[in-house]
Motif scaffolding. Structure first.
Motif, PDB file in Angstrom:
ATOM      1  N   GLY A 186      -4.530 -11.611  -3.149  1.00  0.00           N
ATOM      2  CA  GLY A 186      -4.336 -10.726  -2.006  1.00  0.00           C
ATOM      3  C   GLY A 186      -3.198 -11.134  -1.096  1.00  0.00           C
ATOM      4  O   GLY A 186      -2.885 -10.419  -0.139  1.00  0.00           O
ATOM      5  N   GLU A 215       5.521  -4.682  -3.060  1.00  0.00           N
ATOM      6  CA  GLU A 215       5.622  -5.461  -1.815  1.00  0.00           C
ATOM      7  C   GLU A 215       7.084  -5.867  -1.689  1.00  0.00           C
ATOM      8  O   GLU A 215       7.676  -6.372  -2.641  1.00  0.00           O
ATOM      9  CB  GLU A 215       4.743  -6.704  -1.864  1.00  0.00           C
ATOM     10  CG  GLU A 215       3.376  -6.516  -2.513  1.00  0.00           C
ATOM     11  CD  GLU A 215       2.441  -5.630  -1.714  1.00  0.00           C
ATOM     12  OE1 GLU A 215       2.869  -5.057  -0.704  1.00  0.00           O
ATOM     13  OE2 GLU A 215       1.283  -5.497  -2.116  1.00  0.00           O
ATOM     14  N   THR A 255       1.905  -2.362   1.169  1.00  0.00           N
ATOM     15  CA  THR A 255       0.943  -1.267   1.193  1.00  0.00           C
ATOM     16  C   THR A 255      -0.223  -1.602   0.281  1.00  0.00           C
ATOM     17  O   THR A 255      -0.043  -2.145  -0.808  1.00  0.00           O
ATOM     18  CB  THR A 255       1.592   0.050   0.737  1.00  0.00           C
ATOM     19  OG1 THR A 255       2.552   0.465   1.702  1.00  0.00           O
ATOM     20  CG2 THR A 255       0.566   1.151   0.551  1.00  0.00           C
ATOM     21  N   SER A 256      -1.413  -1.257   0.732  1.00  0.00           N
ATOM     22  CA  SER A 256      -2.614  -1.382  -0.083  1.00  0.00           C
ATOM     23  C   SER A 256      -3.292  -0.022  -0.111  1.00  0.00           C
ATOM     24  O   SER A 256      -3.405   0.648   0.921  1.00  0.00           O
ATOM     25  CB  SER A 256      -3.568  -2.424   0.511  1.00  0.00           C
ATOM     26  OG  SER A 256      -4.741  -2.536  -0.266  1.00  0.00           O
ATOM     27  N   ASN A 258      -6.323   2.701  -2.359  1.00  0.00           N
ATOM     28  CA  ASN A 258      -7.463   2.779  -3.266  1.00  0.00           C
ATOM     29  C   ASN A 258      -7.334   3.910  -4.283  1.00  0.00           C
ATOM     30  O   ASN A 258      -8.303   4.296  -4.921  1.00  0.00           O
ATOM     31  CB  ASN A 258      -8.767   2.968  -2.476  1.00  0.00           C
ATOM     32  CG  ASN A 258      -8.864   4.343  -1.826  1.00  0.00           C
ATOM     33  OD1 ASN A 258      -7.920   5.130  -1.875  1.00  0.00           O
ATOM     34  ND2 ASN A 258     -10.002   4.617  -1.222  1.00  0.00           N
ATOM     35  N   LEU A 273     -10.690  -2.290  -4.291  1.00  0.00           N
ATOM     36  CA  LEU A 273     -10.770  -2.996  -3.010  1.00  0.00           C
ATOM     37  C   LEU A 273     -12.230  -3.291  -2.696  1.00  0.00           C
ATOM     38  O   LEU A 273     -13.010  -2.391  -2.366  1.00  0.00           O
ATOM     39  CB  LEU A 273     -10.145  -2.146  -1.912  1.00  0.00           C
ATOM     40  CG  LEU A 273      -8.622  -1.968  -2.013  1.00  0.00           C
ATOM     41  CD1 LEU A 273      -8.149  -0.850  -1.102  1.00  0.00           C
ATOM     42  CD2 LEU A 273      -7.903  -3.267  -1.688  1.00  0.00           C
ATOM     43  N   SER A 288      -4.706   4.667   2.163  1.00  0.00           N
ATOM     44  CA  SER A 288      -3.701   3.608   2.054  1.00  0.00           C
ATOM     45  C   SER A 288      -3.392   3.045   3.428  1.00  0.00           C
ATOM     46  O   SER A 288      -3.556   3.717   4.451  1.00  0.00           O
ATOM     47  CB  SER A 288      -2.415   4.111   1.393  1.00  0.00           C
ATOM     48  OG  SER A 288      -1.722   5.001   2.239  1.00  0.00           O
ATOM     49  N   ASP A 300       1.140  -8.549   3.248  1.00  0.00           N
ATOM     50  CA  ASP A 300       0.263  -8.407   2.083  1.00  0.00           C
ATOM     51  C   ASP A 300      -1.193  -8.670   2.462  1.00  0.00           C
ATOM     52  O   ASP A 300      -2.093  -7.866   2.170  1.00  0.00           O
ATOM     53  CB  ASP A 300       0.722  -9.389   1.006  1.00  0.00           C
ATOM     54  CG  ASP A 300       0.177  -9.062  -0.374  1.00  0.00           C
ATOM     55  OD1 ASP A 300      -0.493  -8.029  -0.534  1.00  0.00           O
ATOM     56  OD2 ASP A 300       0.434  -9.851  -1.297  1.00  0.00           O
ATOM     57  N   ALA A 303      -2.483  -5.931   4.877  1.00  0.00           N
ATOM     58  CA  ALA A 303      -2.719  -4.644   4.223  1.00  0.00           C
ATOM     59  C   ALA A 303      -4.046  -4.663   3.481  1.00  0.00           C
ATOM     60  O   ALA A 303      -4.797  -3.678   3.490  1.00  0.00           O
ATOM     61  CB  ALA A 303      -1.571  -4.314   3.270  1.00  0.00           C
ATOM     62  N   THR A 304      -4.364  -5.788   2.842  1.00  0.00           N
ATOM     63  CA  THR A 304      -5.644  -5.912   2.148  1.00  0.00           C
ATOM     64  C   THR A 304      -6.806  -5.867   3.124  1.00  0.00           C
ATOM     65  O   THR A 304      -7.762  -5.106   2.953  1.00  0.00           O
ATOM     66  CB  THR A 304      -5.688  -7.223   1.343  1.00  0.00           C
ATOM     67  OG1 THR A 304      -4.647  -7.221   0.366  1.00  0.00           O
ATOM     68  CG2 THR A 304      -7.030  -7.394   0.649  1.00  0.00           C
ATOM     69  N   SER A 307      -7.374  -2.506   4.766  1.00  0.00           N
ATOM     70  CA  SER A 307      -7.918  -1.531   3.824  1.00  0.00           C
ATOM     71  C   SER A 307      -9.421  -1.706   3.664  1.00  0.00           C
ATOM     72  O   SER A 307     -10.151  -0.731   3.482  1.00  0.00           O
ATOM     73  CB  SER A 307      -7.240  -1.668   2.455  1.00  0.00           C
ATOM     74  OG  SER A 307      -5.876  -1.324   2.526  1.00  0.00           O
TER      75      SER A 307
END
Length: 352
Positions: A186, A215, A255-256, A258, A273, A288, A300, A303-304, A307
């Motif tokens: 992640g 990324e 960006t993360s 689903n 996720l 997102s 990174d 973003a995780t 989300s």
């Protein structure tokens, strides 16, 4: 970091136009066909890497730089890839209770930042959540993607928890407490972007775009002196469609979402996720999350985490800390946008 983001927004006033839905790097050259950026690319971390150079110093050798970039990324994989049985992280995950590891400097820095965000997000970002990801079929290998029994979820969740990590940060020494599985996926991809970017800067290359699996981090300008142009993609599971072009410089973006890695069972959608706090895939309306930050590792991880959080919780978290974040949220089959004041400021200062 939050003040740096705000300061970066002021410094790039009149230059940056960001409407971030999810990232699809195009770097389109425009109708006048300006000088082409030199592109180097390859495979890493189960995805692609790409570096585009806006300018290069005298005596530059592309083959030599490619080899250097691949060596930098190989080091990251040797330390933190759970797909490699001989990596440092895999050896830790297999170790007997009480086994201590002196971590390489890169591994130590990534772990330190991962633990920082785990604490800040109250476990929404958890670098020990890998067993839950694996349980739902999204980990290494070809695991079957099915709904696990509730008792199995509870059993695996009981063995997860970033607080269980025994880590002496001053000595960069990590001790296996017993059957704890560490997974830095992640944040490691963002870290890979950062170490490549820092390597380029160290050899005198200041104009570049580094992208690993979406990324990215940009610096300086393209060959014609304009900002890097980035295509933005509409979230869709079956296609990659650019809907707008933005111009950026001196910024990291992650960006993360689903909408691409998921499975469906019993009439439900199950995202890759996983919320470490519940042990289950997220089920809220966030489609997102895009984060703009000074480093790709921070973007990174954030973003995780954002989300995983439901939209109201995530918006409060990001707004209180001055983070620049943009969400796409599903609302009765339509998509709506939401952004923090810091991200809105970033948009406004980019208007001409």
């Amino acid at each position: 970091m939050t003040t740096l983001v705000a300061e970066r927004a002021r410094q790039t006033a009149g230059r940056t136009r960001l409407l971030l839905l999810a990232l699809l790097v195009l770097c389109l050259s425009g109708c006048s066909r300006p000088p082409e950026a030199l592109t180097l690319e390859g495979q890493t971390m189960g995805t692609y890497w790409m570096v585009r150079l806006g300018s290069v110093p005298d005596g530059f050798a592309s083959d030599e730089l490619r080899a250097q970039i691949e060596a930098v990324l190989e080091q990251v994989n040797d330390e933190m890839s759970t797909y490699r049985p001989d990596s440092a992280i895999s050896r830790f995950n297999r170790a007997e209770p009480g086994t201590a590891f002196d971590l390489p400097s890169g591994f130590a820095r990534v772990l330190g930042e991962a633990l920082y965000w785990a604490e800040q997000t109250d476990g929404a970002f958890d670098p020990t959540a890998g067993p839950l990801v694996n349980l739902w079929g999204f980990g290494p290998g070809d695991s079957e993607r099915t709904i696990p029994p509730p008792e199995r979820i509870d059993q695996v969740k009981a063995g997860v928890g970033w607080q269980r990590l025994v880590y002496d940060a001053d000595r960069a020494r990590l001790t296996q407490p017993g059957e704890l599985y560490l997974d830095l996926s992640g944040i490691a991809k963002g870290w890979g972007v950062d170490v490549v970017a820092e390597h380029l800067l160290s050899v005198g290359i200041e104009d570049f775009l580094v992208d690993i699996g979406g990324e990215l981090r940009v610096s300086g300008t393209r060959p014609d002196g304009t900002l890097w142009r980035v295509g933005i993609e509409r979230p869709a599971a079956d296609r990659r469609e650019a809907v707008t072009i933005v111009e950026v410089s001196d910024l990291a973006i992650a960006t993360s979402g689903n909408y691409r890695n998921f499975f469906e069972a019993e009439g439900e959608h199950f995202s890759h996720l996983i919320d470490p706090r519940s042990g289950r895939p997220i089920s809220h309306s966030t489609v997102s999350v895009t984060v703009a930050a000074d480093t790709a590792a921070a973007a990174d991880a954030l973003a995780t985490a954002l989300s995983v959080m439901a939209i109201d919780e995530a918006w409060r978290f990001a707004s209180e800390r001055g983070l620049a974040v943009f969400w796409l949220v599903a609302d009765e089959q339509a998509l709506s946008e939401r952004m923090t004041p810091a991200f809105e400021q970033l948009l406004n200062t980019g208007e001409t």
